[in-house]
Design an enzyme around this catalytic site. Sequence first.
Site, PDB file in Angstrom:
ATOM      1  CD  GLU A  18      36.586 -34.443  78.485  1.00  0.00           C
ATOM      2  OE1 GLU A  18      36.309 -35.476  78.347  1.00  0.00           O
ATOM      3  OE2 GLU A  18      36.191 -33.393  79.228  1.00  0.00           O
ATOM      4  CE  LYS A  52      37.120 -38.683  68.907  1.00  0.00           C
ATOM      5  NZ  LYS A  52      37.188 -39.981  67.630  1.00  0.00           N
ATOM      6  CD  GLU A 101      34.100 -43.998  73.014  1.00  0.00           C
ATOM      7  OE1 GLU A 101      32.936 -43.095  73.023  1.00  0.00           O
ATOM      8  OE2 GLU A 101      34.038 -43.860  71.969  1.00  0.00           O
TER       9      GLU A 101
HETATM   10  P1  AMP Z   1      34.041 -38.894  65.984  1.00  0.00           P
HETATM   11  O1  AMP Z   1      32.848 -40.359  66.601  1.00  0.00           O
HETATM   12  O2  AMP Z   1      34.691 -39.142  65.613  1.00  0.00           O
HETATM   13  O3  AMP Z   1      33.123 -37.819  65.724  1.00  0.00           O
HETATM   14  O4  AMP Z   1      33.826 -38.439  67.582  1.00  0.00           O
HETATM   15  C1  AMP Z   1      33.306 -38.914  68.704  1.00  0.00           C
HETATM   16  C2  AMP Z   1      32.866 -39.359  69.632  1.00  0.00           C
HETATM   17  O5  AMP Z   1      34.494 -39.932  70.404  1.00  0.00           O
HETATM   18  C3  AMP Z   1      31.785 -39.404  70.679  1.00  0.00           C
HETATM   19  O6  AMP Z   1      31.087 -39.728  70.416  1.00  0.00           O
HETATM   20  C4  AMP Z   1      32.589 -40.808  71.447  1.00  0.00           C
HETATM   21  O7  AMP Z   1      31.525 -41.894  71.185  1.00  0.00           O
HETATM   22  C5  AMP Z   1      33.976 -40.861  72.011  1.00  0.00           C
HETATM   23  N1  AMP Z   1      34.702 -40.236  72.288  1.00  0.00           N
HETATM   24  C6  AMP Z   1      36.328 -40.866  73.144  1.00  0.00           C
HETATM   25  N2  AMP Z   1      36.063 -39.896  73.904  1.00  0.00           N
HETATM   26  C7  AMP Z   1      35.452 -38.730  73.953  1.00  0.00           C
HETATM   27  C8  AMP Z   1      35.550 -38.365  75.296  1.00  0.00           C
HETATM   28  N3  AMP Z   1      36.417 -37.535  76.293  1.00  0.00           N
HETATM   29  N4  AMP Z   1      34.552 -37.312  75.568  1.00  0.00           N
HETATM   30  C9  AMP Z   1      33.803 -37.122  74.331  1.00  0.00           C
HETATM   31  N5  AMP Z   1      33.581 -38.291  73.420  1.00  0.00           N
HETATM   32  C10 AMP Z   1      34.730 -38.865  73.272  1.00  0.00           C
END
Ligand code: AMP
Length: 594
Positions: free
Chosen positions: A283, A285, A335
């Site tokens: 997916e 991000k 998100e």
């Molecule tokens: P991080 O904040 O760098 O730990 O990355 C994880 C975060 O990415 C998650 O908590 C979501 O807020 C965000 N995110 C964005 N797109 C996605 C997605 N397709 N699936 C899961 N998390 C996502």
Amino acid sequence: MEFATFADRAAAIEAEPADLEIVDLVTELLREASAASEADETASAAERRAAGGDATNRGRETTDDLEVVARFVQGRVFPAWDPRKLDVGPNTCYAAIARAAGTNVGPADVEERLAAVGEIGEVAASYDFGGQRGLAAFGAGADDGSDALTVREVFDTLAEVAAAEGSGSQDRKEDLLFSLFNRCSSEEARYLARLVLSEMRIGVGEGTVRDAIAAAFEVPGASVERALQVSNDYGEVARVARDAGAAGIDAMGLEVGRPVGAMLAQAGTVAEALDAWDGAAVEWKYDGARVQLHRGADGETRVFSRNMEDVTEALPEVVEFADERLDEAVILDGEVVAIDEAGDPLPFQEVLRRFRRKHDVEKAREDVTVRPVFFDCLHAGGEDLLDEPLTARHDCLTAVLADADDADAVDERDVGGLSLVWHTDDPEEIEGIDAEALAGGHEGIMLKNPDSAYTPGRRGKHWLKRKPDVETLDCVVTGAEWGEGRRATFLGTFELSVRADEGFETIGKVATGIDDETLAELTDLLEPHVLASEGQRVEVEPAVVFEVGYEEIQASPTYSSGYALRFPRFLGVRDDKDPADADSLARVRSLTEA
Ligand code: AMP
């Protein structure tokens, strides 16, 4: 249970250095609190039983000593999902302590002592509050007519503190806290002050309470763990474990309107994903902020942030989305991204500004629009889906969003609130998705195990956010292959080499990360250096240096260097470098040893 008993046990726990002993002490404390609740059964509990009611009896106000103690021992007054906050500033707490300590003590004196000893519990314990009545009645039970403070009174008063709002609320909070401190012994005051300022710190973590609940009520630790994940309430899980055993806590599920912890990702590589799973769900991000949307059967929508704060009022677009697109009770995970007028994503700081906004939301909305993109479905069709595999949950999500009246809104590009997902085990396709995500202004990609369950609040290895390249290598192009079909007139795959003691040794091939225009340029650049051709393959004189990213360097017999780059990506031509400046085999070796 008297608060003095709680304070006494808390002191014993604090003094104990060994983790296992701490679990034993907390287990004993929960058993004591449980016995105290039973001895002091409330009318409502009796009524509940008389009505043959639901043993789990969720959602009611806390009246049970066990629930209160299971939270207090961790320094919590309310469960994590509960929107109530004490909202007591340190100064209000100091003022309440000073008032209870006597006429000649002022808040400045409390602050002075705090500066000297560094910890509010120690300061509170240093005053004589005249709460000796509590101590005198120690162990005698709460309902003996004594004036001993009970844990439930403390909880009820703190609930009033949380409820005080608006003008004059800090005074009201101070009065309420004073009424508690005024009845405290030194030891009680120590733990009350810490509880009020969220500084309990007696060495009791979440795992400790989990293990203690399991031990105290003889239920499996894994059942407790799961129940904690879905309910976010140690008090409730302890009570249900006591009243209804393992079957009771196993039956605990999600509740629409009550947030659960978000499943978290860890950093990882495409190689890790494809080595471990049967293909990956890939997916984009999105660069925004996490939201959990709860839509009730009654049409009420609540939106929670990653740390379970209720952010509904700040995000009217999300509520409107739910009104338009959802027609059943669901819990969705996604998100929220901020977009500009052209619909392109804005940096996530813009979303955060909206999240924090309490007033003039409509005005803020004019400046920055947000829209939700959902990627998971935790509850739909009356069922919890946490234990379903990701693919099944995503199917539910698609159905939930597409079934709504406005089915046309599910637009493949605009996403229509639904995160796009590709299922593939082809690294090149994954590179393509990554490149597209970055070109679209997103953060990169997420790789998810298609067969994995949803584990609330856990950072597992089933969701990987792709690690950015830490190092890149400057490699010399020593060969190439003509492309096929549409790309037959371009060189398409490039053989990469590193400098060795004599000449160059091969280390991999790169074909990804290059668009048609660049391929044409690279062909023009390399053609003059072609030394020999054999079928599709050409040998190239070392002249051009590519900067390449990769995920890993592996020992490999495939290439003459003895190493292979995993998932190499073309990042650019190093016009400024000659082959003699390219990276050496020695550097490759040192990178693998790092
Ligand atoms: P991080 O904040 O760098 O730990 O990355 C994880 C975060 O990415 C998650 O908590 C979501 O807020 C965000 N995110 C964005 N797109 C996605 C997605 N397709 N699936 C899961 N998390 C996502």
